[in-house]
Design an enzyme around this catalytic site. Structure first.
Site, PDB file in Angstrom:
ATOM      1  N   CYS A  11      -1.174   6.782   6.482  1.00 29.52           N
ATOM      2  CA  CYS A  11      -2.367   6.495   7.285  1.00 29.52           C
ATOM      3  C   CYS A  11      -3.329   5.575   6.542  1.00 29.52           C
ATOM      4  CB  CYS A  11      -3.053   7.811   7.650  1.00 29.52           C
ATOM      5  SG  CYS A  11      -4.623   7.572   8.453  1.00 29.52           S
ATOM      6  N   CYS A  22      -2.683   3.729   9.946  1.00 28.07           N
ATOM      7  CA  CYS A  22      -3.875   3.704  10.800  1.00 28.07           C
ATOM      8  C   CYS A  22      -5.005   2.812  10.276  1.00 28.07           C
ATOM      9  CB  CYS A  22      -4.464   5.106  10.966  1.00 28.07           C
ATOM     10  SG  CYS A  22      -3.301   6.459  10.828  1.00 28.07           S
ATOM     11  N   GLU A  64       1.125  -2.578  19.263  1.00 28.63           N
ATOM     12  CA  GLU A  64      -0.137  -2.841  18.557  1.00 28.63           C
ATOM     13  C   GLU A  64      -0.012  -4.095  17.683  1.00 28.63           C
ATOM     14  OE1 GLU A  64      -2.062   1.632  18.115  1.00 28.63           O
ATOM     15  OE2 GLU A  64      -0.845   0.873  16.494  1.00 28.63           O
ATOM     16  N   HIS A  99     -25.003   5.732  33.462  1.00 32.65           N
ATOM     17  CA  HIS A  99     -24.934   4.440  34.155  1.00 32.65           C
ATOM     18  C   HIS A  99     -25.747   3.377  33.424  1.00 32.65           C
ATOM     19  CE1 HIS A  99     -24.350   1.821  37.557  1.00 32.65           C
ATOM     20  NE2 HIS A  99     -25.627   1.520  37.522  1.00 32.65           N
TER      21      HIS A  99
HETATM   22  C1  LIG Z   1       1.761   1.288  11.266  1.00 35.36           C
HETATM   23  C2  LIG Z   1       1.334   2.694  11.563  1.00 35.36           C
HETATM   24  C3  LIG Z   1       0.212   2.916  12.311  1.00 35.36           C
HETATM   25  C4  LIG Z   1      -0.214   4.214  12.577  1.00 35.36           C
HETATM   26  N1  LIG Z   1      -1.343   4.387  13.326  1.00 35.36           N
HETATM   27  C5  LIG Z   1      -1.798   5.628  13.592  1.00 35.36           C
HETATM   28  C6  LIG Z   1      -2.987   5.830  14.326  1.00 35.36           C
HETATM   29  O1  LIG Z   1      -3.630   4.878  14.768  1.00 35.36           O
HETATM   30  N2  LIG Z   1      -3.413   7.104  14.535  1.00 35.36           N
HETATM   31  C7  LIG Z   1      -2.708   8.190  14.063  1.00 35.36           C
HETATM   32  O2  LIG Z   1      -3.144   9.326  14.254  1.00 35.36           O
HETATM   33  N3  LIG Z   1      -1.560   8.015  13.367  1.00 35.36           N
HETATM   34  C8  LIG Z   1      -1.087   6.775  13.118  1.00 35.36           C
HETATM   35  N4  LIG Z   1       0.068   6.599  12.402  1.00 35.36           N
HETATM   36  C9  LIG Z   1       0.835   7.799  11.989  1.00 35.36           C
HETATM   37  C10 LIG Z   1       0.232   8.427  10.726  1.00 35.36           C
HETATM   38  O3  LIG Z   1       0.131   7.467   9.714  1.00 35.36           O
HETATM   39  C11 LIG Z   1       1.108   9.591  10.282  1.00 35.36           C
HETATM   40  O4  LIG Z   1       1.266  10.487  11.351  1.00 35.36           O
HETATM   41  C12 LIG Z   1       0.502  10.341   9.107  1.00 35.36           C
HETATM   42  O5  LIG Z   1       0.293   9.505   8.006  1.00 35.36           O
HETATM   43  C13 LIG Z   1       1.421  11.502   8.710  1.00 35.36           C
HETATM   44  O6  LIG Z   1       0.931  12.137   7.566  1.00 35.36           O
HETATM   45  P1  LIG Z   1       1.936  12.901   6.594  1.00 35.36           P
HETATM   46  O7  LIG Z   1       1.104  13.639   5.616  1.00 35.36           O
HETATM   47  O8  LIG Z   1       2.914  13.687   7.378  1.00 35.36           O
HETATM   48  O9  LIG Z   1       2.785  11.770   5.878  1.00 35.36           O
HETATM   49  P2  LIG Z   1       2.367  10.446   5.129  1.00 35.36           P
HETATM   50  O10 LIG Z   1       0.977  10.065   5.388  1.00 35.36           O
HETATM   51  O11 LIG Z   1       3.452   9.479   5.429  1.00 35.36           O
HETATM   52  O12 LIG Z   1       2.431  10.860   3.591  1.00 35.36           O
HETATM   53  C14 LIG Z   1       3.633  11.182   2.953  1.00 35.36           C
HETATM   54  C15 LIG Z   1       3.487  10.801   1.496  1.00 35.36           C
HETATM   55  O13 LIG Z   1       4.542  11.381   0.761  1.00 35.36           O
HETATM   56  C16 LIG Z   1       4.954  10.482  -0.244  1.00 35.36           C
HETATM   57  N5  LIG Z   1       6.311  10.884  -0.630  1.00 35.36           N
HETATM   58  C17 LIG Z   1       7.421  10.837   0.130  1.00 35.36           C
HETATM   59  N6  LIG Z   1       8.458  11.386  -0.548  1.00 35.36           N
HETATM   60  C18 LIG Z   1       7.984  11.779  -1.753  1.00 35.36           C
HETATM   61  C19 LIG Z   1       8.565  12.410  -2.874  1.00 35.36           C
HETATM   62  N7  LIG Z   1       9.849  12.792  -2.884  1.00 35.36           N
HETATM   63  N8  LIG Z   1       7.797  12.652  -3.960  1.00 35.36           N
HETATM   64  C20 LIG Z   1       6.475  12.287  -3.974  1.00 35.36           C
HETATM   65  N9  LIG Z   1       5.873  11.688  -2.930  1.00 35.36           N
HETATM   66  C21 LIG Z   1       6.617  11.444  -1.819  1.00 35.36           C
HETATM   67  C22 LIG Z   1       4.844   9.124   0.421  1.00 35.36           C
HETATM   68  O14 LIG Z   1       4.726   8.094  -0.547  1.00 35.36           O
HETATM   69  C23 LIG Z   1       3.583   9.301   1.242  1.00 35.36           C
HETATM   70  O15 LIG Z   1       2.436   8.876   0.534  1.00 35.36           O
HETATM   71  C24 LIG Z   1       0.517   5.311  12.090  1.00 35.36           C
HETATM   72  C25 LIG Z   1       1.672   5.107  11.338  1.00 35.36           C
HETATM   73  C26 LIG Z   1       2.083   3.808  11.077  1.00 35.36           C
HETATM   74  C27 LIG Z   1       3.323   3.603  10.272  1.00 35.36           C
END
Ligand SMILES: Cc1cc2nc3c(=O)[nH]c(=O)nc-3n(C[C@H](O)[C@H](O)[C@H](O)COP(=O)(O)OP(=O)(O)OC[C@H]3O[C@@H](n4cnc5c(N)ncnc54)[C@H](O)[C@@H]3O)c2cc1C
Length: 451
Positions: free
Chosen positions: A43, A48, A182, A434
């Site tokens: 994100c 995002c 987007e 409005h």
């Molecule tokens: C281009 C794009 C636009 C987006 N726009 C929006 C939006 O407008 N609004 C919205 O709500 N969501 C949006 N999203 C989705 C949002 O980014 C994700 O839903 C959110 O980041 C998920 O969070 P998370 O914690 O599950 O994973 P992530 O944020 O992906 O974090 C996972 C982390 O784990 C790390 N990692 C992975 N494997 C390992 C490992 N083995 N050891 C150590 N570290 C590791 C990665 O490097 C990463 O930093 C967007 C996604 C993308 C790709």
């Protein structure tokens, strides 16, 4: 049995950092977190946040044009991608530092390296250390999926787009989900010639009437949209990337962006070896408490393939921390999650589409479509669509869909009413503000159809 940590979090993204901070800072747990790339996750670093800043940048030419229509003597010059990117990089550094301070401030030990699961209570770090933890939280997110084909090495994904050296003159975007659409609008707004190919219709799963309007407006702005079309192969030549489609056509582009979906980030994580059940697509299978079949291992966020949005990952991480380390067990709520698609026009949506609702129960459909005052005055061709899907039986508003400038801001507020179970009559009992666009949400008197 004693452990090095009460909790080890793998992944410093939206879900992981929230879980770690709440478990350590609010519930006093001894917590460690490993992040292999940059703190803040998708994100903040490549999702995002940088995307929304690019959305703002791409809207400037239209704003200047509108300013002229409102009587200003305004001219827009060329877009300086290099200058913008430097500012973007600095902003992401600033945000990353804030996330890092959030962790250290809460007392979380951060390992800046990859971690994998070694057993139900052990994590192996890339430097070879093995540490033990009473609980392990998998919060590794997702990663862009690019199918196999000849020339695959020439394409970029959303991971690379924010790092482009120069803006391409002509780009092919492959994909039809919200990320593909987007970026098509962003790049078109920045002056790139955009072509979009997708196997199926764009924005599948969203309300069809809204989707159709967005696609119509994207095409009207000059984005060349071809559905039912896949990439066969890509060849790099002196003239650019020559892309051959499934129908035999060949077109040349300066860059190709693949946005054909994301897959859970579980490859090589050691989960299957530790006995954790994975779905066929690699997602970690969890129950309502985000717990896997191995009781000490939990998972939140995109890696669980529930609703892949930042606020959902944050809530899942928070609920996990409160449940396991606080005195307030609770499940993350996945009902009526509002979201926005930052295309031009923007789309805000909450609840059931017309198509999904009518499969469940008889509904009334209320629609208001109009030219917004601001754009109409300037001679623009913007169109706003407001739509309510209402249960005939309960009168509850089951779906609210808005295609309009700032639709994301509007849907957030409508979602509060929907979450409270508001009926159509309660929407109507709310006095209008409005003159606004959003007033249409409370002034739609007659259904346009019954479904
Ligand atoms: C281009 C794009 C636009 C987006 N726009 C929006 C939006 O407008 N609004 C919205 O709500 N969501 C949006 N999203 C989705 C949002 O980014 C994700 O839903 C959110 O980041 C998920 O969070 P998370 O914690 O599950 O994973 P992530 O944020 O992906 O974090 C996972 C982390 O784990 C790390 N990692 C992975 N494997 C390992 C490992 N083995 N050891 C150590 N570290 C590791 C990665 O490097 C990463 O930093 C967007 C996604 C993308 C790709």
């Amino acid at each position: 049995m004693s452990f090095d940590y009460d909790l080890f979090v793998i992944g410093g993204g939206s879900g992981g950092v929230r879980a770690a901070r709440i478990a350590a800072g609010e519930h006093g747990a001894k917590v460690a977190l490993a992040e292999e790339y940059r703190m803040g996750g998708t994100c903040v670093i490549r999702g995002c946040v940088p995307k929304k800043l690019m959305v703002f940048a791409s809207a400037m030419p239209a704003a200047v044009e509108e300013a002229r229509a409102y009587g200003w003597q305004a001219e827009i010059g060329a877009f300086d991608w290099t200058g913008f990117r430097a500012k973007l990089d600095a902003e992401l550094d600033r945000l990353e530092a804030i996330y890092r301070r959030g962790q250290s401030g809460a007392g979380v030990t951060v390992f800046d390296q990859r971690a994998t699961v070694a057993s139900a209570h052990e994590v192996r770090l890339a430097d070879g250390q093995v540490v033990s933890a009473k609980h392990i939280l998998i919060a590794t997110g997702g990663t862009p999926f690019v199918p196999e084909f000849d020339g695959r090495e020439h394409v970029m994904t959303s991971n690379e787009i924010f790092k482009m050296e120069a803006l391409p003159r002509r780009i092919l975007i492959v994909g039809g989900g919200y990320i593909a659409c987007e970026f098509a609008c962003i790049l078109e707004g920045l002056g790139t010639g955009v072509t979009l190919w997708n196997r199926s219709p764009l924005l599948r799963g969203f309300d069809a009437e809204c989707r159709d309007l967005i696609v119509e407006k994207m095409a009207a702005r000059g984005i060349a949209i071809h559905t039912g079309l896949v990439v066969q192969h890509i060849k790099k030549t002196a003239a650019g990337l020559v892309v051959t489609g499934g129908d035999g056509r060949s077109e040349t582009f300066d860059a190709v962006l693949y946005a054909t979906g994301r897959v859970p980030n579980t490859a090589g994580l050691g989960l299957a070896e530790a006995g954790v059940t994975l779905a066929p697509n690699g997602a970690v299978a969890v129950d309502d408490w985000s717990q896997t079949n191995v009781p000490s291992i939990y998972a939140v966020g995109d890696v669980t393939d529930r609703i892949a949005l930042t606020p959902v990952a944050i809530r899942e991480g928070h609920a996990f921390a409160d449940t396991v380390f606080g005195a307030t067990p609770r499940r993350a709520d996945h009902e009526l999650v509002a979201s926005a698609v930052f295309t031009r026009p923007e789309f805000g949506t909450c609840g059931l589409s017309e198509e999904a609702a009518r499969e469940i129960e008889p509904v009334e459909i209320y629609v208001s479509a109009f030219r917004p005052m601001r754009s109409a005055f300037a001679g623009g061709d913007e169109k706003v669509l407001m739509k309510l899907v209402v249960s005939k039986a309960t009168r509850r508003v089951l779906g609210c869909h808005i295609v309009a400038p700032e639709a994301g801001e509007m849907i957030q507020l409508a979602a509060i009413a929907m979450k409270m179970g508001a009926s159509k009559e309660q929407f109507d009992a709310t006095c209008a503000v409005h003159p606004t666009m959003a007033e249409e949400l409370v002034t739609m008197r007659k259904p346009v159809r019954h479904a």
